[in-house]
Design a protein around this motif. Structure first.
Motif, PDB file in Angstrom:
ATOM      1  N   SER A  29     -79.038  87.735  37.853  1.00 24.51           N
ATOM      2  CA  SER A  29     -79.277  88.104  36.540  1.00 24.51           C
ATOM      3  C   SER A  29     -77.860  88.216  35.617  1.00 24.51           C
ATOM      4  O   SER A  29     -78.110  88.002  34.359  1.00 24.51           O
ATOM      5  N   LEU A  30     -76.729  88.260  36.099  1.00 25.02           N
ATOM      6  CA  LEU A  30     -75.636  88.423  35.566  1.00 25.02           C
ATOM      7  C   LEU A  30     -74.480  87.485  35.586  1.00 25.02           C
ATOM      8  O   LEU A  30     -73.559  87.332  35.083  1.00 25.02           O
ATOM      9  N   CYS A  73     -79.013  98.165  37.614  1.00 20.70           N
ATOM     10  CA  CYS A  73     -78.553  99.503  36.957  1.00 20.70           C
ATOM     11  C   CYS A  73     -77.009  99.462  37.431  1.00 20.70           C
ATOM     12  O   CYS A  73     -76.342  99.945  36.433  1.00 20.70           O
ATOM     13  N   PHE A  74     -76.938  99.125  38.487  1.00 22.15           N
ATOM     14  CA  PHE A  74     -75.163  99.184  38.956  1.00 22.15           C
ATOM     15  C   PHE A  74     -74.502  98.062  38.428  1.00 22.15           C
ATOM     16  O   PHE A  74     -73.341  98.412  38.063  1.00 22.15           O
ATOM     17  N   GLY A  75     -75.187  97.034  38.372  1.00 20.75           N
ATOM     18  CA  GLY A  75     -74.133  95.696  37.718  1.00 20.75           C
ATOM     19  C   GLY A  75     -74.009  95.906  36.473  1.00 20.75           C
ATOM     20  O   GLY A  75     -72.851  95.630  36.027  1.00 20.75           O
ATOM     21  N   GLY A  76     -74.883  96.337  35.605  1.00 24.96           N
ATOM     22  CA  GLY A  76     -74.687  96.443  34.202  1.00 24.96           C
ATOM     23  C   GLY A  76     -73.503  97.496  33.979  1.00 24.96           C
ATOM     24  O   GLY A  76     -72.599  97.552  33.027  1.00 24.96           O
ATOM     25  N   PRO A 132     -66.036  92.201  36.131  1.00 21.12           N
ATOM     26  CA  PRO A 132     -67.037  91.409  36.734  1.00 21.12           C
ATOM     27  C   PRO A 132     -66.336  91.322  38.285  1.00 21.12           C
ATOM     28  O   PRO A 132     -66.982  91.252  39.320  1.00 21.12           O
ATOM     29  N   ARG A 133     -64.919  90.906  38.574  1.00 15.94           N
ATOM     30  CA  ARG A 133     -64.477  90.672  39.693  1.00 15.94           C
ATOM     31  C   ARG A 133     -64.432  91.650  40.545  1.00 15.94           C
ATOM     32  O   ARG A 133     -65.022  91.632  41.705  1.00 15.94           O
TER      33      ARG A 133
END
Length: 252
Positions: A63-64, A186-189, A197-198
């Motif tokens: 998704s990201l 939820c965590f990724g956002g 991001p890294r």
């Protein structure tokens, strides 16, 4: 006479409602029993935990990832090529699924899928800015992760669920997958905005690795327990034993 008919109708409605409530209760208990068959043991729960951690990470990547490619300075053309590469590697693996299942058991396939994911996202985190094309060399690992995880999870549930309940078992499996996707996004956002991001991808690699460690530990304990059994018994143990063997390996 009309009053008697009304009483009969009311009684019929009550009986129908009671029947529906009884059916719902029966179905609910049945689903709990199926859930216990899949994850009611240390080995089964460990497999589901590894499946959950992997899907948590995969949800973020699926998704990201294009946001990260944009962060690296990638073009729309390169983003499209990454999708082509992933699909090119997924298709042959799914085609060879029967052959792969002769060589690997579901637990080993889950571990391979997780390791491929960990290597992939660690590689993402190391790509320098304006070198997004390097991601093309990592994309084949997505085909390995997705195909091996899908094949292993379907085979795992099939071996444990009684005949006639395969669809219900796969539905329960999707519950864990959906939970992983929900928590992962939820965590990724939050992580991409807070940690960057890294660091986010490195954290996901660590979480997925935790699932691998838990599953490998449970596998070793299960194998020791199986080796101590003098003969096979028609129990849950037999189904789980098959999850640690490939299709060419005879049962004891």
């Amino acid at each position: 006479f009309s009053g008697e008919e009304k009483n009969i109708d009311v009684g019929a409605e009550k009986n129908a409602m009671v029947g529906q409530e009884g059916l719902s209760e029966k179905s609910y208990i049945s689903m709990l029993s199926l859930l216990y068959l899949i994850g009611g043991t240390i080995f089964g729960g460990s497999f589901l935990f590894s499946f959950f951690t992997l899907n948590t990470g995969m949800s973020v990547v699926e998704s990201l990832i294009f946001l990260y490619y944009d962060f690296l300075g990638g073009s729309n053309t390169l983003c499209g090529l990454t999708v082509v590469v992933t699909v090119l590697f997924e298709i042959p693996i799914f085609h060879l699924a029967p052959v792969i299942l002769q060589k690997f058991n579901p637990a080993h396939m889950q571990i391979i899928a997780s390791i491929a994911f960990v290597v992939r996202v660690i590689g993402y985190s190391l790509i320098p800015s304006n070198r997004m094309y390097l991601a093309l060399f990592l994309e084949p690992l997505h085909g390995v992760t997705y195909a091996f995880a899908t094949i292993s999870s379907v085979e795992f549930v099939t071996l444990l669920i009684p005949e006639g309940y395969e669809s219900s078992g796969q539905g329960l499996l999707q519950l864990f997958k959906g939970l992983g996707y929900f928590i992962g996004l939820c965590f990724g956002g939050w992580a991409e905005e807070t940690l960057g991001p890294r660091r986010m991808y490195q954290t996901l690699a660590g979480f997925t690795s935790l699932g691998v460690v838990v599953l490998v530990t449970a596998m070793q304990n299960k194998k020791r327990a199986i080796s101590q059994v003098a003969f096979a018994t028609p129990s849950l143990d037999t189904g789980e034993s098959k999850c640690l063997l490939n299709r060419n390996t005879p049962m004891a």
